[in-house]
Design an enzyme around this catalytic site. Structure first.
Site, mmCIF file in Angstrom:
data_model
loop_
_atom_site.group_PDB
_atom_site.id
_atom_site.type_symbol
_atom_site.label_atom_id
_atom_site.label_comp_id
_atom_site.label_asym_id
_atom_site.label_seq_id
_atom_site.Cartn_x
_atom_site.Cartn_y
_atom_site.Cartn_z
ATOM 1 N N GLU A 85 0.847 -1.197 0.000
ATOM 2 C CA GLU A 85 0.000 0.000 0.000
ATOM 3 C C GLU A 85 0.883 1.247 0.000
ATOM 4 O OE1 GLU A 85 -3.637 -2.046 2.616
ATOM 5 O OE2 GLU A 85 -2.486 -0.362 3.466
ATOM 6 N N HIS B 182 0.473 3.645 3.202
ATOM 7 C CA HIS B 182 0.461 3.079 4.559
ATOM 8 C C HIS B 182 1.859 3.137 5.187
ATOM 9 C CE1 HIS B 182 -1.099 -0.187 7.423
ATOM 10 N NE2 HIS B 182 0.195 -0.131 7.677
#
Length: 269
Positions: A240, A243
């Site tokens: 991600e 993240h």
């Protein structure tokens, strides 16, 4: 009335008075709930210049409704994580950018909401934007949904970079047509973020931070975010691009469940 009856009534009255003083009121009971530890802070008190677009307080997320536990659109983090973001913001401001957070601390009750949603295979209202190429039966197996989240430990944040001056982002209206999160930036749902190649919370391998198919300006934008944050103690989740977790975490093994609300931080000395 007999003397005994008067004595008994007096005793009952006195006992009721004692209970009224010592028993917690209904209001007090209603206000009692989990609170954040003292070293959790609202990000805006550390750096009010960082933009906040708390997606799980809104229906614009992969579930399609406000998520349990998000009582206010505020970013809450452990103080070390918030202070590291402040340092990252100072670096980016000098280059004409600002950080924008999509999510910060996430209560366990929100994670439980995600799990219930993932188990309801009939609810695919937001598939067209957030997971168009993923069969919902595979969300757990492919790692998109889990029963625990690092966000609940308080030092993980989902975020992006916005070019200054920041343009406003129009609100999402439930029921509007959905466009895949990996579509070209001018086609997918508008976000004032720089082009990262996909939207936030895109359940697709194109969202992997260093996916080789993402090149040019999109890759440069991802690497700008990555290099800025990793230089200040954050670690990226490779799957991600948005993240990041601050290390070392103050609470590496604790999953909190206090609500996302200023009240969770209030009333401390």
């Amino acid at each position: 009335m007999t003397r005994l009856t008067r004595a008994v009534r007096g005793l009952v009255t006195a006992l009721a008075a004692v209970l009224a003083v010592t028993a917690p009121s209904a209001t007090a009971r209603a206000e009692t709930g989990p609170r954040a530890p003292k070293d959790f802070v609202a990000l805006r008190t550390v750096d009010p210049t960082i933009l906040q677009e708390m997606r799980y307080f809104t229906p614009h997320n992969f579930v399609g409704e406000r998520i349990d536990g998000y009582e206010q659109p505020v970013c809450i983090l452990t103080r070390p994580a918030a202070e590291a973001l402040h340092q990252a913001q100072l670096k980016l401001l000098r280059r004409g950018y600002t950080l924008k957070v999509y999510d910060c601390y996430r209560p366990q009750r929100a994670v439980n909401h995600f799990v219930r949603w993932a188990e309801d295979l009939d609810d695919q209202a937001m598939k067209g934007e957030f997971y168009p190429n993923v069969d919902k039966t595979r969300l757990f197996e492919d790692g998109y949904i889990a029963e625990k989240s690092g966000h609940s430990r308080g030092s993980t944040t989902d975020l992006t970079i916005v070019k200054l001056p920041a343009r406003p982002t129009r609100p999402y209206h439930p029921g509007q047509p959905l466009v895949p999160c990996y579509a070209p930036q001018d086609e997918r749902f508008p976000d004032n973020s720089v082009d990262m190649g996909t939207g936030f919370d895109c359940f697709d391998t194109l969202a992997h931070t260093l996916d080789p198919r993402v090149q040019g300006e999109q890759r440069a934008n991802r690497l700008l975010l990555k290099s800025t944050l990793e230089g200040l103690g954050f670690v990226n989740l490779a799957e991600e691009w948005w993240h990041y977790t601050y290390k070392p975490e103050p609470y590496p093994d604790t999953y909190f469940d206090f609500p996302v609300s200023s009240k969770s931080l209030a009333g401390r000395h």
